[in-house]
Motif scaffolding. Structure first.
Motif, PDB file in Angstrom:
ATOM      1  N   GLY A  98     -14.419  20.696 -19.629  1.00  0.00           N
ATOM      2  CA  GLY A  98     -13.080  20.564 -19.072  1.00  0.00           C
ATOM      3  C   GLY A  98     -12.146  21.622 -19.618  1.00  0.00           C
ATOM      4  N   PHE A  99     -11.233  22.068 -18.765  1.00  0.00           N
ATOM      5  CA  PHE A  99     -10.253  23.085 -19.135  1.00  0.00           C
ATOM      6  C   PHE A  99      -8.865  22.454 -19.111  1.00  0.00           C
ATOM      7  N   ASP A 100      -8.223  22.405 -20.259  1.00  0.00           N
ATOM      8  CA  ASP A 100      -6.906  21.792 -20.374  1.00  0.00           C
ATOM      9  C   ASP A 100      -5.900  22.489 -19.462  1.00  0.00           C
ATOM     10  N   ARG A 101      -4.844  21.799 -19.152  1.00  0.00           N
ATOM     11  CA  ARG A 101      -3.761  22.379 -18.347  1.00  0.00           C
ATOM     12  C   ARG A 101      -3.248  23.678 -18.951  1.00  0.00           C
ATOM     13  N   ASP A 102      -3.271  23.791 -20.265  1.00  0.00           N
ATOM     14  CA  ASP A 102      -2.799  24.991 -20.956  1.00  0.00           C
ATOM     15  C   ASP A 102      -3.946  25.761 -21.602  1.00  0.00           C
ATOM     16  N   ALA A 103      -5.129  25.699 -21.031  1.00  0.00           N
ATOM     17  CA  ALA A 103      -6.291  26.379 -21.601  1.00  0.00           C
ATOM     18  C   ALA A 103      -6.083  27.886 -21.674  1.00  0.00           C
ATOM     19  N   GLU A 104      -6.722  28.522 -22.667  1.00  0.00           N
ATOM     20  CA  GLU A 104      -6.685  29.973 -22.790  1.00  0.00           C
ATOM     21  C   GLU A 104      -7.342  30.623 -21.576  1.00  0.00           C
ATOM     22  N   ASN A 105      -7.129  31.934 -21.422  1.00  0.00           N
ATOM     23  CA  ASN A 105      -7.619  32.617 -20.219  1.00  0.00           C
ATOM     24  C   ASN A 105      -9.096  32.999 -20.285  1.00  0.00           C
ATOM     25  N   SER A 106      -9.788  32.606 -21.327  1.00  0.00           N
ATOM     26  CA  SER A 106     -11.228  32.847 -21.402  1.00  0.00           C
ATOM     27  C   SER A 106     -11.880  31.746 -22.220  1.00  0.00           C
ATOM     28  N   ALA A 107     -13.163  31.540 -21.964  1.00  0.00           N
ATOM     29  CA  ALA A 107     -13.921  30.516 -22.679  1.00  0.00           C
ATOM     30  C   ALA A 107     -15.362  30.984 -22.769  1.00  0.00           C
ATOM     31  N   SER A 108     -16.126  30.370 -23.681  1.00  0.00           N
ATOM     32  CA  SER A 108     -17.516  30.795 -23.871  1.00  0.00           C
ATOM     33  C   SER A 108     -18.469  29.621 -23.712  1.00  0.00           C
ATOM     34  N   LEU A 109     -19.644  29.919 -23.161  1.00  0.00           N
ATOM     35  CA  LEU A 109     -20.759  28.984 -23.074  1.00  0.00           C
ATOM     36  C   LEU A 109     -21.965  29.638 -23.723  1.00  0.00           C
ATOM     37  N   VAL A 110     -22.656  28.893 -24.568  1.00  0.00           N
ATOM     38  CA  VAL A 110     -23.846  29.411 -25.234  1.00  0.00           C
ATOM     39  C   VAL A 110     -24.975  28.407 -25.062  1.00  0.00           C
ATOM     40  N   ALA A 111     -26.125  28.889 -24.595  1.00  0.00           N
ATOM     41  CA  ALA A 111     -27.345  28.084 -24.531  1.00  0.00           C
ATOM     42  C   ALA A 111     -28.260  28.509 -25.667  1.00  0.00           C
ATOM     43  N   GLU A 112     -28.812  27.535 -26.359  1.00  0.00           N
ATOM     44  CA  GLU A 112     -29.703  27.815 -27.483  1.00  0.00           C
ATOM     45  C   GLU A 112     -31.092  27.285 -27.168  1.00  0.00           C
ATOM     46  N   PHE A 113     -32.115  28.010 -27.651  1.00  0.00           N
ATOM     47  CA  PHE A 113     -33.506  27.685 -27.359  1.00  0.00           C
ATOM     48  C   PHE A 113     -34.275  27.441 -28.654  1.00  0.00           C
ATOM     49  N   ALA A 114     -35.388  26.734 -28.537  1.00  0.00           N
ATOM     50  CA  ALA A 114     -36.172  26.360 -29.713  1.00  0.00           C
ATOM     51  C   ALA A 114     -36.705  27.569 -30.461  1.00  0.00           C
ATOM     52  N   ASP A 115     -36.922  28.684 -29.755  1.00  0.00           N
ATOM     53  CA  ASP A 115     -37.460  29.869 -30.416  1.00  0.00           C
ATOM     54  C   ASP A 115     -36.374  30.763 -31.023  1.00  0.00           C
ATOM     55  N   GLY A 116     -35.122  30.283 -31.029  1.00  0.00           N
ATOM     56  CA  GLY A 116     -34.035  31.045 -31.625  1.00  0.00           C
ATOM     57  C   GLY A 116     -33.252  31.912 -30.661  1.00  0.00           C
ATOM     58  N   ARG A 117     -33.726  32.041 -29.414  1.00  0.00           N
ATOM     59  CA  ARG A 117     -32.978  32.828 -28.437  1.00  0.00           C
ATOM     60  C   ARG A 117     -31.669  32.138 -28.088  1.00  0.00           C
ATOM     61  N   ARG A 118     -30.721  32.952 -27.619  1.00  0.00           N
ATOM     62  CA  ARG A 118     -29.434  32.444 -27.152  1.00  0.00           C
ATOM     63  C   ARG A 118     -29.031  33.203 -25.889  1.00  0.00           C
ATOM     64  N   ILE A 119     -28.432  32.487 -24.962  1.00  0.00           N
ATOM     65  CA  ILE A 119     -27.792  33.112 -23.807  1.00  0.00           C
ATOM     66  C   ILE A 119     -26.312  32.778 -23.890  1.00  0.00           C
ATOM     67  N   GLU A 120     -25.488  33.799 -23.960  1.00  0.00           N
ATOM     68  CA  GLU A 120     -24.048  33.612 -24.107  1.00  0.00           C
ATOM     69  C   GLU A 120     -23.334  34.145 -22.879  1.00  0.00           C
ATOM     70  N   ARG A 121     -22.421  33.339 -22.338  1.00  0.00           N
ATOM     71  CA  ARG A 121     -21.648  33.725 -21.169  1.00  0.00           C
ATOM     72  C   ARG A 121     -20.158  33.514 -21.443  1.00  0.00           C
ATOM     73  N   TYR A 122     -19.346  34.411 -20.899  1.00  0.00           N
ATOM     74  CA  TYR A 122     -17.898  34.301 -21.029  1.00  0.00           C
ATOM     75  C   TYR A 122     -17.298  34.022 -19.658  1.00  0.00           C
ATOM     76  N   LEU A 123     -16.399  33.058 -19.611  1.00  0.00           N
ATOM     77  CA  LEU A 123     -15.764  32.683 -18.361  1.00  0.00           C
ATOM     78  C   LEU A 123     -14.316  33.154 -18.359  1.00  0.00           C
ATOM     79  N   ALA A 124     -13.898  33.764 -17.264  1.00  0.00           N
ATOM     80  CA  ALA A 124     -12.493  34.053 -17.046  1.00  0.00           C
ATOM     81  C   ALA A 124     -11.851  32.794 -16.471  1.00  0.00           C
ATOM     82  N   VAL A 125     -10.885  32.208 -17.181  1.00  0.00           N
ATOM     83  CA  VAL A 125     -10.253  30.959 -16.768  1.00  0.00           C
ATOM     84  C   VAL A 125      -9.009  31.290 -15.952  1.00  0.00           C
TER      85      VAL A 125
END
Length: 306
Positions: A98-125
Motif C-alpha cells: 500500500g502507498f500512503d496518501r503522502d507516500a514518497e515518489n519512489s519505492a523499492s521491491l526486493v525478491a530474495e531467493f534461497a541461493d542468495g540471489r536478489r531481484i530489486e525493482r524501483y517503482l515511480a510512485v
C-alpha cells in the motif's frame, strides 16, 4: 482469485517504457553486485504471469499515492521486502502493498531467493490529486467541550490502535472488492478538510451519502476487529473489518452495527446501517482503509461504477 479487472498490468517496475533513455527512479543507489538484478522488466501481459513466465514482479496496477496494490513475486522467491520491510507471501507468491496518501515518489521491491540471489525493482510512485473540502461540522464531533473530547479521546484511540494490531487469517484482500452500498460520493479520499473555517487533517476515507438506516454490506471477506456500540467522539458507531495481509476497512458514523467483534463476515453480508453519529455534517457512510500504517483509497480496489 479476484484478478479479473481490465486494469491489471504486468508492470516493468524500474520503468514502464523499457525503451526510454530516462533511468529508473533512484537507480543511482541500486546495488550493482552480480547477485542482484536491477534491469527493467518488459510489459508482456495484461493478466497474472503464468508459472512458466514468472521471471519478474507482477503488479495489478501502477503505483499511485493512496493505492493498495496486489502483486506477485518472481517464481521461487522465498521472501519479498517493500521499502526494506518484509511482506508476507502466499504459497503461490502473491502479496499486498500500500502507498500512503503522502507516500514518497519512489519505492523499492526486493525478491530474495534461497541461493542468495536478489531481484530489486524501483517503482515511480505517481502523485495523487487532492481537493480542498469545506465541511460544516463540529471539529469536536460528539464531545460538547474540548475537555470532554480530551478525556474521551485517549481511550478511543487505544481501542482503534489495538484493533489494527490484530492480525487475522483472511483471504478477503484477494477478492474483487464490491461497493458497500450505492450512493452519491460526498467526500473523496485525500481531500484537505476545513471544518467551519478551521483547517483539519486530510480526509482519510471515502464518503457515500445515503439516508440514515440504509444498510451496507461487507466489501470483502474479513473478521470484525472492532465494533463500537458506544459511539466514539469523531467516528461515532465505528465498525472495523480486517481483510488479511494488513488490510482493514473502517466504517464510521453508523446508526447501527449488526455484527460483533470476532465475527467472520462474508462479502455482500449486511453488517451495519448508515448514520450521522460522531463528527458528521449529515448521514453518510465513511469508508476508510489502511494497509498496515498506510492510509489508502478504497477506490483503488473497487470496480468502476456503472
Amino acid at each position: 482469485m479476484g484478478f479479473s479487472r481490465n486494469s491489471m498490468l504486468l508492470i516493468g517496475l524500474a520503468s514502464i517504457a523499457s525503451c526510454s533513455a530516462t533511468p529508473p527512479p533512484i537507480a543511482a543507489s541500486a546495488p550493482t553486485h552480480a547477485t542482484t538484478s536491477t534491469q527493467p522488466a518488459a510489459v508482456v501481459s495484461q493478466s497474472p504471469a503464468p508459472e512458466s513466465a514468472r521471471s519478474d514482479f507482477w503488479l495489478a496496477r501502477e503505483a499511485v499515492q493512496g493505492a493498495a496494490v496486489i502483486g506477485r513475486a518472481p517464481a521461487n522467491a522465498v521472501g519479498v521486502t517493500f521499502n526494506g520491510a518484509a511482506v508476507p507471501l502466499t504459497p503461490d507468491g502473491f502479496f499486498l502493498i500500500g502507498f500512503d496518501r503522502d507516500a514518497e515518489n519512489s519505492a523499492s521491491l526486493v525478491a530474495e531467493f534461497a541461493d542468495g540471489r536478489r531481484i530489486e525493482r524501483y517503482l515511480a510512485v505517481k502523485p495523487g490529486n487532492w481537493d480542498i473540502q469545506h465541511v460544516n461540522a463540529n471539529p469536536l464531533g460528539g464531545a460538547k467541550t474540548s475537555a470532554e473530547f480530551q478525556a474521551r479521546r485517549g481511550a478511543e484511540l487505544a481501542r482503534i490502535n489495538g484493533a489494527r494490531a490484530i492480525k487475522v487469517a483472511s483471504d478477503g484482500w484477494r477478492q474483487d472488492f464490491i461497493w458497500p452500498l450505492q450512493g452519491r460520493i460526498s467526500g473523496p479520499f485525500g481531500a484537505q478538510r476545513v471544518y467551519n473555517g478551521t483547517p483539519g487533517s486530510y480526509h482519510s476515507g471515502l464518503d457515500i451519502a445515503m439516508p440514515t438506516g440504509t444498510p451496507f454490506v461487507a466489501p470483502a471477506d474479513g473478521v470484525v476487529v472492532l465494533a463500537a456500540k458506544d459511539p466514539f467522539t469523531l467516528e461515532g458507531h465505528l465498525l472495523m473489518v480486517d481483510h488479511g495481509m494488513g488490510l482493514n476497512s473502517a466504517f464510521l458514523h453508523c446508526s447501527e452495527l449488526l455484527v460483533e467483534e470476532g465475527q467472520t463476515v462474508r462479502q455482500g453480508q449486511v453488517i451495519g446501517k448508515v448514520g450521522a453519529t460522531g463528527r458528521a455534517s449529515g448521514p453518510h457512510l465513511h469508508w476508510g482503509m489502511k494497509w498496515n500504517s498506510a492510509r489508502v483509497d478504497p477506490l483503488s480496489l473497487l470496480p468502476a461504477r456503472p
